[in-house]
Design an enzyme around this catalytic site. Structure first.
Site: not given
Ligand SMILES: *Cc1c(COP(=O)(O)O)cnc(C)c1O
Length: 495
Positions: A110
């Site tokens: 993120k």
């Molecule tokens: C948010 C997240 C995901 C999922 O990603 P999306 O974009 O919501 O599909 C997968 N792994 C981790 C560690 C995340 O923080």
């Protein structure tokens, strides 16, 4: 004016889309046309740093931002990463690579978008003569919250409020959020699951009385959730960068295609890969990997999306999601940008919890996507296998993606060049990772003891972002009912 809305109507500039997050009719902003990555740019991109590559890709997509302005932002955003090349590739075997997206301040992917979003948003405010304070509201299943808090912490002219499901995130994730500093951050635990929390935040955005009240206080509401275009676009950049790196190292021949496996929750990361494909990155197949909350697996395999099912807590909590809010952007492409059709599907989803795209669209979807899911035991096996076979330690989310690649291989008997997207550091989920390897920690659930064990095993240091949680004071303790989020928000921001 180059962004349109999945539910019709609005046409806006990139900066307007980033400033507002979601369209007034509840739809999402998408590029009016997909720009093409010029092939003759590839050699130049190969010689660029990650911030330069990202600024270039962003400049193709964001019409009213200039390259130089973007470069300043990407250089600042990615300067706190602990890997020199920001999003490096780890080479596992002949045709398996891992794209590591967890080298930012919160140890999950993120950060790739949320370190940049506040900067994109402040320029957006300037470009649109917006002088009011920007209040960011975010629902989190664990990783978004901390990444948003870190991105917006003490950014002048902004505030950031994060709602998370109480008991629905890991201990480390919770501590990361509740120990956040900054004079403009708020963290609130909601008594409900992630979907309750996300639905609640969406309701706040469309609550006219609340919006008016915030306006009176000189604030506008905006979102740091992955529905915001400013979250999506930085994610396209790392797929372009990975492609360029594979070409550069000679692993990939010019025009050779590769598969990408993405551990998926809200469908944001995998959608960015789809956008990269549409822009000319030679991705053959997108592998959508889910945990036991396998609503997307079923959707891609049958064409029916059904959120009316039991919600499971798993060891990959950032994917414990039944309503994947970014899927709407893909649905828009699937039906050749028919916003009437998208409205119909979305109406059905909110009225009945389900919709069905029918056989023709369902088949069309599988020309591009494959989907697999695994449960917690399968996730643990994948962690153990990755360590035994490749001496690579992955976190539980990444392991779900790796397991999907294995399932795809068993199903098709082919293993084309494949990129597995690593979304979090294994140290962030140390108890479950250590458990998967049968390491004995002092107390199986003590995150710090388990992180130390992983450090011994891998000869890597425990990231300082984890170690510091031991001593940082908890600053945020507010909780609320899922029906009481509006009140809780006002309480927090008026304090
Ligand atoms: C948010 C997240 C995901 C999922 O990603 P999306 O974009 O919501 O599909 C997968 N792994 C981790 C560690 C995340 O923080």
């Amino acid at each position: 004016m180059s962004f349109i809305c999945t539910r019709g109507g609005t046409v806006v500039t990139a900066s307007q889309a980033i400033l507002s997050g979601i369209a007034p009719n509840g739809g999402l902003y998408v590029p009016a046309v997909f720009p093409v990555l010029p092939r003759d740019m590839l050699p130049a991109l190969a010689g660029m740093s990650y911030p330069q590559r990202a600024a270039y890709v962003l400049s193709l997509l964001l019409d009213d931002y200039a390259y130089d302005e973007l470069l300043q932002d990407t250089q600042a955003a990615y300067s706190h990463f602990d890997a020199h090349d920001v999003a490096p590739l780890a080479h596992l075997s002949n045709n398996l690579d891992i794209l590591e997206l967890f080298h930012g301040p919160t140890l999950a992917f993120k950060d790739m978008a949320l370190q940049l979003l506040p900067r994109l948003m402040l320029s957006a405010a300037k470009k649109n003569g917006e002088t009011r304070r920007i209040e960011i509201l975010t629902a989190t299943s664990g990783d978004t919250g901390k990444a948003a808090l870190e991105g917006f912490r003490d950014v002048p002219g902004t505030g950031c409020t994060v709602f998370y499901p109480q008991g629905g995130v890991s201990r480390v994730q919770e501590l990361q959020m509740t120990t956040t500093g900054g004079g403009n951050t708020h963290v609130i635990a909601v008594r409900g699951n992630f979907d309750d929390t996300q639905t609640g935040v969406k309701r706040l955005f469309t609550d006219r009385a609340l919006v008016a009240r915030m306006n009176e206080r000189g604030c506008i509401l905006s979102s740091a959730n992955s529905i915001n275009l400013g979250r999506l676009v930085p994610q396209v950049a790392y797929y372009v960068s990975a492609y360029v790196d594979m070409l550069k190292s000679g692993e990939l021949r010019p025009r050779e295609k590769f598969n990408v496996s993405v551990p998926t929750g809200n469908f944001g990361n995998i959608l960015a890969a789809y956008y990269a494909k549409r822009m000319g990155v030679p991705i053959a197949r997108l592998i959508c990997a889910s945990n036991r909350n396998n609503v997307l697996t079923e959707f891609i395999n049958t064409g029916r999306y059904n959120a009316g099912r039991a919600f499971h807590k798993t060891i990959s909590p950032s994917m414990d999601i039944l309503i994947s809010s970014n899927l709407e952007r893909y649905l828009f492409e699937l039906c050749d940008r028919d916003s009437v059709q998208v409205n119909e599907w979305m109406r059905s989803l909110s009225a009945t919890g389900a919709f069905d795209v029918g056989q023709a669209y369902s088949e069309k979807m599988r020309e591009t996507f494959s989907a697999y899911f695994t449960d917690d035991n399968g996730t643990r096996d994948a962690i153990a296998l990755g360590w035994q076979r490749h001496h690579y330690l992955c976190d539980p989310h990444t392991a779900v993606g790796a397991d999907a690649v294995l399932q795809h291989y068993h199903k098709t008997n082919e293993l084309p060049r494949t990129l597995i997207v690593a979304t979090a550091s294994p140290f962030k989920f140390a108890p479950d990772v250590a458990g998967a390897l049968n390491l004995s920690c002092a107390d199986g659930q003590d995150a710090f003891a388990c992180a130390d064990k992983l450090a011994q095993l891998t000869c890597l240091p425990v990231p300082p972002q984890i170690t510091s949680l031991k001593t940082l004071p908890v600053r945020h303790t507010q909780t609320c009912e899922k029906e009481g989020m509006e009140q809780a928000l006002m309480q927090a921001v008026e304090k």
